[in-house]
Design an enzyme around this catalytic site. Sequence first.
Site, PDB file in Angstrom:
ATOM      1  N   HIS A  84       0.913  -1.119  -0.202  1.00 41.00           N
ATOM      2  CA  HIS A  84       0.004   0.206  -0.119  1.00 41.00           C
ATOM      3  C   HIS A  84       0.863   1.199   0.073  1.00 41.00           C
ATOM      4  O   HIS A  84       0.344   2.311  -0.302  1.00 41.00           O
ATOM      5  CB  HIS A  84      -1.091  -0.106   1.130  1.00 41.00           C
ATOM      6  N   ASP A 220       1.327  -7.744   2.374  1.00 41.83           N
ATOM      7  CA  ASP A 220       1.417  -6.350   2.046  1.00 41.83           C
ATOM      8  C   ASP A 220       2.752  -5.672   1.862  1.00 41.83           C
ATOM      9  O   ASP A 220       3.356  -5.338   2.591  1.00 41.83           O
ATOM     10  CB  ASP A 220       0.599  -5.464   3.194  1.00 41.83           C
ATOM     11  N   SER A 646       3.950   1.952   8.409  1.00 35.14           N
ATOM     12  CA  SER A 646       3.818   1.160   7.427  1.00 35.14           C
ATOM     13  C   SER A 646       5.302   0.760   6.591  1.00 35.14           C
ATOM     14  O   SER A 646       5.873   1.834   6.266  1.00 35.14           O
ATOM     15  CB  SER A 646       2.804   1.585   6.261  1.00 35.14           C
TER      16      SER A 646
END
Length: 711
Positions: A84, A220, A646
């Site tokens: 992402h 991810d 992230s």
Amino acid sequence: MKHKSLLLTLLVLFPAFLFAGEGMWIPMLLQYNEKEMQEMGMKITADDIYSINHSSLKDAIVLFGGGCTGEIVSDYGLLLTNHHCGYDYIQKHSSVEHDYLTQGFWAMNRGEELPCPGLSVIFLREMRDVTEQVLKGVDIDMPEDDRQALVDKNMKSIIASVEKETKYKVSIKPYFLGNEYYLLLNEVYTDVRLVGCPPSNIGKFGGDTDNWVWPRHTGDFSVFRVYADKDGHPAAYSKDNVPYKPAKHLDISLKGAEEGDFAFVFGYPARTNEYLPAVAVDQEANVIDPIMVDLRGKVLDIYNKYQEQDPKVRIQYASKHASIGNGWKKWMGVTEGINHFHGVQKKHDYENRFHEWVMASRSRYMYANLLRNFKNNYKELEPYELAYTYMAEAGMRIELVNFAGRFARLSEVTKDTPQDDIDRMVNQLKGTSETFFKDYYEPIDREVAAMLLKEYLKAQPADFRPAFLNDIKNVDEYVDKLFAKSMFTDEAKVNALLDNFKVKDAKKLANDPALKVYQSLIGFYRDEVYDHISSITKDNDRLRRIYMKGQMEMEPEKRFSPDANFTLRVTYGKVEGFKPKDGMKYKHFTTLEGIMQKENPDIYDYVVEPRLKELYNKKDYGRYADKDGTMHVAFTASVHTTGGNSGSPILNAEGQLLGLNFDRCWEGTMSDLIYDPDICRNISVDIRYVLFIIDKFAGAGHLIDEMTIVE
Ligand code: ARG
Ligand code: GLU
């Protein structure tokens, strides 16, 4: 002595406010945490993590694309981050013929790697404490504007003098809400290329449905490579650039982690607010967040209804759904967590102790009115915060109004406006308009508009509404008329206007009812709301800085961690599951079995790639299987993280890579305000799943060969 015993009382009463997982620590000061980290199981030293005298783990960590974290895993600049986080760059390279989002992408040699204009990564080379120099001449009674001016002036002169001695980018950031300042020397690399990413069915598996939720099965990750000139220095993209050789790259462990194992995350958390007063937490968790959740929930219900009916609409609204849904789900978790954990009450209790401490000595006079001032300020702020919230979440959420607003500047051109400027605006708007209509479905927007305007009217008193709202007699009729009369629902009309724009058309634009709604919302915010919010917030910033100082004085032996501010931090805890509710226990890891359990070819978020199924059926996991024989996909830990973390590496006791952080469990998203080690968990994708996908699924084993694998 008296205050020491008070401190002991505090230690006993408020264990949750002490370490045990909480804290985003400054790498350069990590020696103060070293003992605790080692007691928890860490085998390396603080100096192995951050050093300016020799290579250390910090040399492998970057701020990726300004909003995420990435880490270098080979001597050839190979970088891992989340899917992402790479999403925009993957999307920019995608087309109907090469749909890398859907199919994934793998460069089979360096020549196939794709340059990503606009993408940069930043390495922290060194940090220095410059608190004393920045605060030189500042005293506590100074008017706020004078203080800020002096601080700015001091910072400017420090930066100017350091710039003379370094090739790095120099900046200074406030920590502890402006009680401390650190100087950062950064190096920015701008030739960063896309090396690989899994198909979205893996990289986004579970999509928005699973977002913020455990159990999780998202692969991810995406892979990039940093390039430099032949001397290793940053350089603009060039065919002649070579892979960047880092001072250090991360080693990768294939051993996995057991429940209770020490783990730490090294990366760029964006923002936390751990030292807010009770009134502010209460307002955020119990007034503002619930309103945003409620409004967004109603919008999402309407999206869902139409998305389920029509596959085209599902795709058109997928990304809007994702961005509205991310906050919606998170804030629900914040409110639930704060209330479940009695967060506001705990803050009140703490404030009572603080008040007692202040009253115990005359020398603490500067703290005497803090809490009362906070209370008054937040009370005064509330109606304006609400006005802002409705303006943004109910007014601007109407796509038609938002889109019309993009034409505001064009609607103001006159015959004196240079033709070049007009041409530029028109060209930009052609692009804006194309993107807008590609993903616009009017029936959704009409229904959303009627619903939101009703909510707006119901909730906000007349003097806190933009003018247009007060003129509405019947919302449904009003919305019908708005959509019928505005040109912005009609692509052909908008195109015709842009294709042949004349200055006299500006008036036509300005008279469009949707643009008028936009102007009414903006005008209301500008004239009635902005000044109040900004002056109260400025005063709150001052109070918060002083309150922070007071708390540190009250507990001189406590290690405080500064709120996240998008600078490099170390946070640590244990690999562990948790008990979200009475009678429930979450395991700390998920496996490929779970992906097969979630599989549903009819639900977009749960489609499983045939090739992945094949590997699953053959149990062809190679050396990436756990010792229990399964393929581990994700795991949770009690490590304090937030947005910006992230893509951050989560590392084991030896400092080897265990996985990539990508989310939190929503029950614990209040950790931005109050961290509770019992329910706050970060979620990472297991590095063994990442390597399995690269190697077995994608056949890109040449990338694994670059890495240092510890079996
Ligand atoms: N919740 C994560 C974060 O805050 C992931 C967001 C992206 N994923 C998604 N399904 N929308 O950034
Ligand atoms: N998904 C978040 C990000 O993009 C990290 C999750 C969190 O907020 O903890 O930074």
